[in-house]
Design an enzyme around this catalytic site. Structure first.
Site, PDB file in Angstrom:
ATOM      1  N   LYS A 138      33.190  -8.872 -40.839  1.00 52.52           N
ATOM      2  CA  LYS A 138      33.833  -7.572 -40.807  1.00 52.52           C
ATOM      3  C   LYS A 138      33.033  -6.584 -41.651  1.00 52.52           C
ATOM      4  CE  LYS A 138      38.528  -9.053 -39.814  1.00 52.52           C
ATOM      5  NZ  LYS A 138      38.544  -8.359 -38.508  1.00 52.52           N
ATOM      6  N   LYS A 188      46.435 -17.712 -30.058  1.00 53.29           N
ATOM      7  CA  LYS A 188      45.872 -18.231 -31.289  1.00 53.29           C
ATOM      8  C   LYS A 188      46.598 -17.602 -32.469  1.00 53.29           C
ATOM      9  CE  LYS A 188      42.002 -15.254 -32.639  1.00 53.29           C
ATOM     10  NZ  LYS A 188      42.122 -15.180 -34.085  1.00 53.29           N
ATOM     11  N   HIS A 192      36.957 -18.670 -30.901  1.00 59.44           N
ATOM     12  CA  HIS A 192      36.152 -17.839 -30.000  1.00 59.44           C
ATOM     13  C   HIS A 192      34.700 -18.296 -29.893  1.00 59.44           C
ATOM     14  CE1 HIS A 192      39.612 -15.334 -30.034  1.00 59.44           C
ATOM     15  NE2 HIS A 192      39.339 -14.655 -31.125  1.00 59.44           N
ATOM     16  N   ASP A 196      42.349 -17.803 -25.083  1.00 56.47           N
ATOM     17  CA  ASP A 196      41.278 -17.323 -25.959  1.00 56.47           C
ATOM     18  C   ASP A 196      40.659 -16.137 -25.238  1.00 56.47           C
ATOM     19  OD1 ASP A 196      38.879 -16.815 -27.306  1.00 56.47           O
ATOM     20  OD2 ASP A 196      38.631 -18.896 -27.907  1.00 56.47           O
ATOM     21  N   HIS A 197      40.964 -14.913 -25.711  1.00 50.93           N
ATOM     22  CA  HIS A 197      40.578 -13.739 -24.944  1.00 50.93           C
ATOM     23  C   HIS A 197      39.073 -13.578 -24.807  1.00 50.93           C
ATOM     24  CE1 HIS A 197      40.510 -11.946 -29.034  1.00 50.93           C
ATOM     25  NE2 HIS A 197      39.547 -11.192 -28.550  1.00 50.93           N
ATOM     26  N   ASP A 249      39.464 -17.476 -38.102  1.00 47.99           N
ATOM     27  CA  ASP A 249      39.812 -16.364 -37.226  1.00 47.99           C
ATOM     28  C   ASP A 249      38.863 -16.225 -36.046  1.00 47.99           C
ATOM     29  OD1 ASP A 249      41.548 -14.110 -36.732  1.00 47.99           O
ATOM     30  OD2 ASP A 249      39.878 -12.807 -37.272  1.00 47.99           O
ATOM     31  N   ARG A 277      64.052 -10.604 -30.658  1.00 42.25           N
ATOM     32  CA  ARG A 277      65.306 -10.460 -31.401  1.00 42.25           C
ATOM     33  C   ARG A 277      65.902  -9.062 -31.280  1.00 42.25           C
ATOM     34  NH1 ARG A 277      66.082 -14.607 -35.236  1.00 42.25           N
ATOM     35  NH2 ARG A 277      64.283 -15.985 -35.513  1.00 42.25           N
ATOM     36  N   LYS A 330      36.192 -12.517 -21.022  1.00 43.51           N
ATOM     37  CA  LYS A 330      35.184 -11.461 -20.913  1.00 43.51           C
ATOM     38  C   LYS A 330      34.181 -11.804 -19.817  1.00 43.51           C
ATOM     39  CE  LYS A 330      35.848 -10.135 -25.726  1.00 43.51           C
ATOM     40  NZ  LYS A 330      36.550  -8.888 -25.440  1.00 43.51           N
ATOM     41  N   GLU A 386      31.983  -6.982 -36.372  1.00 44.36           N
ATOM     42  CA  GLU A 386      33.016  -5.951 -36.320  1.00 44.36           C
ATOM     43  C   GLU A 386      32.694  -4.890 -37.360  1.00 44.36           C
ATOM     44  OE1 GLU A 386      37.179  -7.258 -36.037  1.00 44.36           O
ATOM     45  OE2 GLU A 386      36.395  -9.299 -36.063  1.00 44.36           O
TER      46      GLU A 386
END
Length: 498
Positions: free
Chosen positions: A338, A146, A238, A175-176, A233, A47, A180, A214
């Site tokens: 996390k 995602k 993943h 899906d990153h 998440d 935008r 890998k 993480e």
């Protein structure tokens, strides 16, 4: 390596964070490696009212200064686009026609949806209405980020909506994690080594663990995360996709549909966790205020944008089984969270002990052999086995034999988005999730979400930030313990193995 045809990559949401942090740096790396087509352009679309030159100047913020960067930036263009009606997309179509003509590029287009999920069904519809979703002569592909749905119902709805405008073989659900290197190497490790494949089953493997930890909290994503949580998440996408690579049968050929068919079979074999079983098989937690290396750290409910009475999980551990010939009775243990001691993602294959413990003596107990496949960081493989301690007697100690990708001096480990973007450019969907597999993954996690929503008596355990999550997660492991690659940050130091 297959050469990509001339094409234009259109990034919707080009002024957003993903484009800056991941997509343009990945494209620049592909450019440096001469993996982009000779005739190639990136058209940013959002935008914001930017010019081509404005878009290129923004690239300076996150790309290094060099002559190569200046040459790469000349491939960047920009078009302001609203998303209200097909009239808004007519200028986009005109701009693409102009670029293909001026740059002598074939009308091969990849549309990347780096946008809020609310636009995932809107943009494909508008592309279709102006005739950009299909071509008899050239390819048209759609990359979808995602989250692919928020639950089973919305995932099915999104699949139906996308298939109204694009065919399944045009849709690339990214899906990153699958980009890998170590995840991809799983196929080679398993299916090209005679020492692993014969042992990769219920007769020799006691359990499989997959950990994605993480060290950061929710940072500035509290508002989003509080409506998502760790199960949505990380696990639904993943870590279940990684499970598919760990547990799949050998494909007939190394080809996208053959590999994705085998991953789908794994998802179809997942033994459902019924709603009344959730409390026994799934542990959820939420990080609490703590001290890490002497500094005060906020708890989850104190983060910006988070409900002060939130029951959103920042940690999930679950145990499940795969009901097929290879894996019957072998527990699969997945955990993610996390504010854990470190950032690490790894797969741990724990082998059964030998039937006769010949060298057990003086209270010493032989430990299991383990194969640890480190996905990130410091990608590599570690094998733990017993050796005789030098000296008299037969005292056994565990030793490690390891390999690190960083040891390959002349080999570059590509970032996940580099690999995945290039795969889409050449039309290889192997590392992208297929619609039916996404729905099966949602079918598996949906009863857990339902139970948490309908039964407030299912606890959410607190855990101090910097530790490995709720102690109750240990109850999921019948024999032994989870592998802890690092000590807790709340202790004196941090030591990581591998």
């Amino acid at each position: 390596m297959k050469q990509a045809k001339s094409q234009i990559l259109i990034i919707f949401g080009a002024s957003g964070d993903l484009t800056k942090r991941k997509l343009l740096p990945a494209l620049f790396e592909l450019y440096k490696q001469k993996l982009l087509p000779e005739k190639f352009a990136v058209l940013g679309a959002s935008r914001s009212g930017l010019s081509d030159e404005d878009f290129r100047k923004r690239a300076d913020e996150f790309l290094p200064e060099s002559d190569e960067v200046e040459a790469f930036k000349q491939k960047l263009y920009y078009q302001s686009v609203q998303n209200n009606s097909s009239e808004d997309f007519k200028p986009l179509k005109t701009r693409l026609e102009k670029l293909t003509s001026e740059l002598d590029i074939d009308e091969n287009f990849i549309f990347y949806l780096s946008t809020p999920p609310s636009l995932y069904s809107v943009i494909p519809k508008l592309l279709d209405e102006v005739g950009l979703s299909k071509s008899e002569k050239f390819f048209r592909r759609l990359i979808v980020e995602k989250p692919f749905g928020n639950n089973l119902e919305t995932a099915k709805e999104l699949n139906i909506q996308l298939l109204n405008y694009f065919a399944e073989d045009q849709i690339y659900r990214i899906d990153h994690y699958l980009g890998k290197e170590t995840v991809q190497n799983m196929l080679v490790t398993r299916f090209s080594n005679g020492i692993f494949e014969p042992l990769w089953n219920r007769r020799y493997i006691e359990r499989v663990e997959i950990t994605s930890a993480e060290s950061l909290g929710v940072e500035d994503r509290g508002g989003y995360y509080d409506h998502s949580g760790a199960l949505r998440d990380m696990i639904q996408n993943h870590l279940l996709q990684v499970t598919g690579f760990v547990a799949m049968e050998p494909p007939v050929v190394v080809e996208a549909n053959a590999i994705r068919n085998e991953i789908l079979k794994v998802f179809q074999s997942l033994k459902p966790i019924q709603e009344n079983e959730v409390q026994r098989h799934v542990i959820r937690g939420q990080y609490m205020a703590s001290k890490i290396k002497g500094e005060d750290v906020k708890g989850y409910r104190d983060e910006s944008g988070v409900d002060r009475l939130s029951r959103t999980e920042t940690f999930v551990a679950l145990k499940f089984f795969i009901d097929n010939w290879r894996w019957a009775g072998v527990p699969f243990l997945i955990r993610t969270g996390k504010k854990l001691p470190t950032r690490v993602t790894e797969i741990v294959i724990t082998f059964k002990k030998v039937p006769h413990h010949l060298f057990d003596s003086h209270g010493q107990v032989q430990t299991h052999n383990q194969l640890i496949i480190r996905i990130q960081p410091d990608e590599g493989i570690l094998f733990k086995f017993g050796m005789k301690t030098p000296g008299a007697g037969f005292k056994v100690q565990n030793v490690n034999m390891d390999f690190h990708y960083s040891d390959l001096a002349d080999a570059k480990v590509p970032a996940a988005y580099e690999r995945l973007l290039h795969d889409c450019m050449i039309g290889d969907a192997t590392l992208y999730a297929r619609g039916d597999a996404v729905e099966r993954a949602w079918e598996f996690v949906q009863p857990i979400l339902n139970a948490w929503q309908s039964n407030p008596e299912i606890p959410i355990y607190g855990y101090p930030a910097g530790t490995w999550g709720p102690e109750e997660a240990e109850n999921l492991v019948t024999h032994g313990n989870w592998r802890y690659p690092c000590k807790n940050l709340t202790n004196d130091g941090l030591y990581c193995e591998l």
